[in-house]
Design a protein around this motif. Sequence first.
Motif, PDB file in Angstrom:
ATOM      1  N   THR A 183       0.825  -1.203   0.000  1.00 31.27           N
ATOM      2  CA  THR A 183       0.000   0.000   0.000  1.00 31.27           C
ATOM      3  C   THR A 183       0.866   1.264   0.000  1.00 31.27           C
ATOM      4  O   THR A 183       0.515   2.258  -0.649  1.00 31.27           O
ATOM      5  CB  THR A 183      -0.958  -0.003   1.198  1.00 31.27           C
ATOM      6  OG1 THR A 183      -0.230  -0.235   2.412  1.00 31.27           O
ATOM      7  CG2 THR A 183      -2.008  -1.086   1.033  1.00 31.27           C
ATOM      8  N   ALA A 274      -7.570  -3.859   2.089  1.00 32.36           N
ATOM      9  CA  ALA A 274      -8.465  -2.783   2.505  1.00 32.36           C
ATOM     10  C   ALA A 274      -9.120  -3.060   3.846  1.00 32.36           C
ATOM     11  O   ALA A 274      -9.491  -2.130   4.563  1.00 32.36           O
ATOM     12  CB  ALA A 274      -9.546  -2.569   1.438  1.00 32.36           C
ATOM     13  N   ASP A 277      -6.263  -2.850   7.531  1.00 29.20           N
ATOM     14  CA  ASP A 277      -5.488  -1.672   7.899  1.00 29.20           C
ATOM     15  C   ASP A 277      -6.377  -0.513   8.332  1.00 29.20           C
ATOM     16  O   ASP A 277      -6.037   0.225   9.265  1.00 29.20           O
ATOM     17  CB  ASP A 277      -4.588  -1.244   6.737  1.00 29.20           C
ATOM     18  CG  ASP A 277      -3.309  -0.574   7.223  1.00 29.20           C
ATOM     19  OD1 ASP A 277      -2.966  -0.753   8.409  1.00 29.20           O
ATOM     20  OD2 ASP A 277      -2.658   0.112   6.428  1.00 29.20           O
ATOM     21  N   THR A 278      -7.519  -0.330   7.684  1.00 31.71           N
ATOM     22  CA  THR A 278      -8.404   0.761   8.078  1.00 31.71           C
ATOM     23  C   THR A 278      -9.023   0.490   9.455  1.00 31.71           C
ATOM     24  O   THR A 278      -9.117   1.395  10.284  1.00 31.71           O
ATOM     25  CB  THR A 278      -9.513   0.969   7.040  1.00 31.71           C
ATOM     26  OG1 THR A 278     -10.135  -0.290   6.745  1.00 31.71           O
ATOM     27  CG2 THR A 278      -8.954   1.555   5.760  1.00 31.71           C
ATOM     28  N   SER A 281      -6.334   1.034  12.065  1.00 35.80           N
ATOM     29  CA  SER A 281      -6.103   2.460  12.300  1.00 35.80           C
ATOM     30  C   SER A 281      -7.204   3.060  13.165  1.00 35.80           C
ATOM     31  O   SER A 281      -6.921   3.781  14.135  1.00 35.80           O
ATOM     32  CB  SER A 281      -6.022   3.193  10.963  1.00 35.80           C
ATOM     33  OG  SER A 281      -5.980   4.590  11.155  1.00 35.80           O
ATOM     34  N   SER A 337      -9.456   6.267   6.432  1.00 35.68           N
ATOM     35  CA  SER A 337      -9.231   6.334   4.985  1.00 35.68           C
ATOM     36  C   SER A 337      -9.074   7.787   4.561  1.00 35.68           C
ATOM     37  O   SER A 337      -9.956   8.391   3.936  1.00 35.68           O
ATOM     38  CB  SER A 337     -10.387   5.678   4.223  1.00 35.68           C
ATOM     39  OG  SER A 337     -10.475   4.315   4.535  1.00 35.68           O
ATOM     40  N   THR A 338      -7.936   8.369   4.920  1.00 34.92           N
ATOM     41  CA  THR A 338      -7.710   9.757   4.566  1.00 34.92           C
ATOM     42  C   THR A 338      -7.179   9.898   3.145  1.00 34.92           C
ATOM     43  O   THR A 338      -7.025  11.010   2.654  1.00 34.92           O
ATOM     44  CB  THR A 338      -6.703  10.409   5.526  1.00 34.92           C
ATOM     45  OG1 THR A 338      -5.567   9.562   5.645  1.00 34.92           O
ATOM     46  CG2 THR A 338      -7.328  10.609   6.885  1.00 34.92           C
ATOM     47  N   ALA A 339      -6.840   8.760   2.502  1.00 41.34           N
ATOM     48  CA  ALA A 339      -6.497   8.829   1.083  1.00 41.34           C
ATOM     49  C   ALA A 339      -7.678   9.482   0.376  1.00 41.34           C
ATOM     50  O   ALA A 339      -8.823   9.087   0.563  1.00 41.34           O
ATOM     51  CB  ALA A 339      -6.241   7.437   0.530  1.00 41.34           C
ATOM     52  N   CYS A 409     -18.142   1.786   0.660  1.00 37.72           N
ATOM     53  CA  CYS A 409     -17.390   0.590   1.070  1.00 37.72           C
ATOM     54  C   CYS A 409     -18.302  -0.624   1.225  1.00 37.72           C
ATOM     55  O   CYS A 409     -19.235  -0.619   2.038  1.00 37.72           O
ATOM     56  CB  CYS A 409     -16.662   0.875   2.378  1.00 37.72           C
ATOM     57  SG  CYS A 409     -15.758  -0.547   3.032  1.00 37.72           S
ATOM     58  N   ILE A 447      -1.038   5.736   4.113  1.00 40.12           N
ATOM     59  CA  ILE A 447      -2.205   5.068   3.515  1.00 40.12           C
ATOM     60  C   ILE A 447      -3.387   5.264   4.457  1.00 40.12           C
ATOM     61  O   ILE A 447      -4.230   6.102   4.229  1.00 40.12           O
ATOM     62  CB  ILE A 447      -1.943   3.589   3.207  1.00 40.12           C
ATOM     63  CG1 ILE A 447      -0.736   3.470   2.286  1.00 40.12           C
ATOM     64  CG2 ILE A 447      -3.177   2.976   2.554  1.00 40.12           C
ATOM     65  CD1 ILE A 447      -0.867   4.233   0.989  1.00 40.12           C
ATOM     66  N   ALA A 448      -3.463   4.454   5.527  1.00 37.90           N
ATOM     67  CA  ALA A 448      -4.414   4.772   6.575  1.00 37.90           C
ATOM     68  C   ALA A 448      -3.784   5.829   7.477  1.00 37.90           C
ATOM     69  O   ALA A 448      -2.583   6.089   7.415  1.00 37.90           O
ATOM     70  CB  ALA A 448      -4.756   3.507   7.364  1.00 37.90           C
TER      71      ALA A 448
END
Length: 472
Positions: A183, A274, A277-278, A281, A337-339, A409, A447-448
Amino acid sequence: MTTKPTAGVSAIRSGPMGLSLLADIQKDPLGAAGRLHGCFGDVARLTILFRRIYYFFDPEAVRQILVGHHADFARETRLLRILESFQGRNVLTSEGQDWERQRRILAPGFSPKRVAGYVELMDAAINDSVREELPALIGQSAVVDVDFLTTRVTMDVILRTLFSHVTTREETSRISTAIRTLTRQSMREVFWPFIPPKWLPYPGRAAKLKSRQVIHSLIASQVDARTRAPRSADAAGQDVLDMMLAARDDNPTTGSATLSSQEIHDNCFLLFSAGFDTASSALTWWIGLMAKYPSVVDQLRAEMCSEGVTPSSMEAVARLPYLNATIKEAMRLYPPSTALITRVALRDVVIGETPVPKGTLAIVPIWQLHHDHRSFAEPGEFRPGRFMPGAPEIPRSAYLPFGAGPHFCLGQHFASMEMALIAAHIVRNFDLSLEPGAVLPEPVVDIALKPKTTLRVRFTRRQGDIGASRVQ
């Protein structure tokens, strides 16, 4: 830099071809978006490498892009190609009819009713991983690296619910390291001027190929074993892989009514990359906030006690509104998910009062939406009451932890249940505290959204006697 603010809309160009602005965004995406919003209002129009890029900071404009005018926009092809280079063609990386078909087939498997069937697997994984990582004796305490803990627990949950696979500490570390390598490399490639061909050596290529192989090998071994020796009718249907193997589109319009073996493999990869990791975080920041606000933990325990239920069921978690409110507020303050959500205009369109020419890249900055004082009073404060029943209504699209529109999502219910179960287990069994003088770290986009420095929290084992829990 030249600017021409007009009616809240601004045009901006920085340096040759906007390269200095691009470097600023790459180095500090949250700060760069905040500076754009502060200088140019609800729409900032940029030109970088001859490309039009519009940032939209107003929730109503965001809703028009993601929901009202969703057919006038598409996900960015270049980003999808980067993700496809290691994930394959799954429900995230595909578009058009291929995406619609995969989404139709998979969606029933992630409905609230189906997620309820995964709760027992989730609960077992949480018990096993917490038993290994946190103090076991009442009164015993330890200072813990919270990101390491949440990585371990959420990876255990993913492997158990996906494959009914009981993992080890070493395997969890190897897999999570591989996913984060991939990622981070994908985020790196987003800022490159072109996508290098597969055969061309480029920075990070060797690590990318090695990490990709780690995940592909694990998935292939699990899928092959299941297809060679299908489980009995009593066992089948209990995990996500069973669901994928049995999933069927009852009203197919294009293509096969079932997922191919390659599509099953690629969507398993998506759940890894996906899914864990989110959630990890979000839980990292939630634990930090609980350690900072012990009075909130007291309220959570009072809620559990008054309900008198075990939060190891869908019905029980749904009856704990304050628990869920604390998680939602943690994801508002620290959106995992700040991407940036990005869309490309397929045709000329008008969003609010802003003409958006065909080919423009529209950017939705989640962090700024979640911290806008117009939508959230005192946005920097942790206030779970914002999400309690009877609280003032939050503007539509001001809160987007799981996105919005047709591409929201798919795993939203799964992630929400997973986080609620883990949070309830921790509150039930542990007292949390920051060390004297410690504060929550600054957030950074990795990423996260992750702590810039290690977040350490003291966990002290308590008597887990709230309600009727079987977890001690």
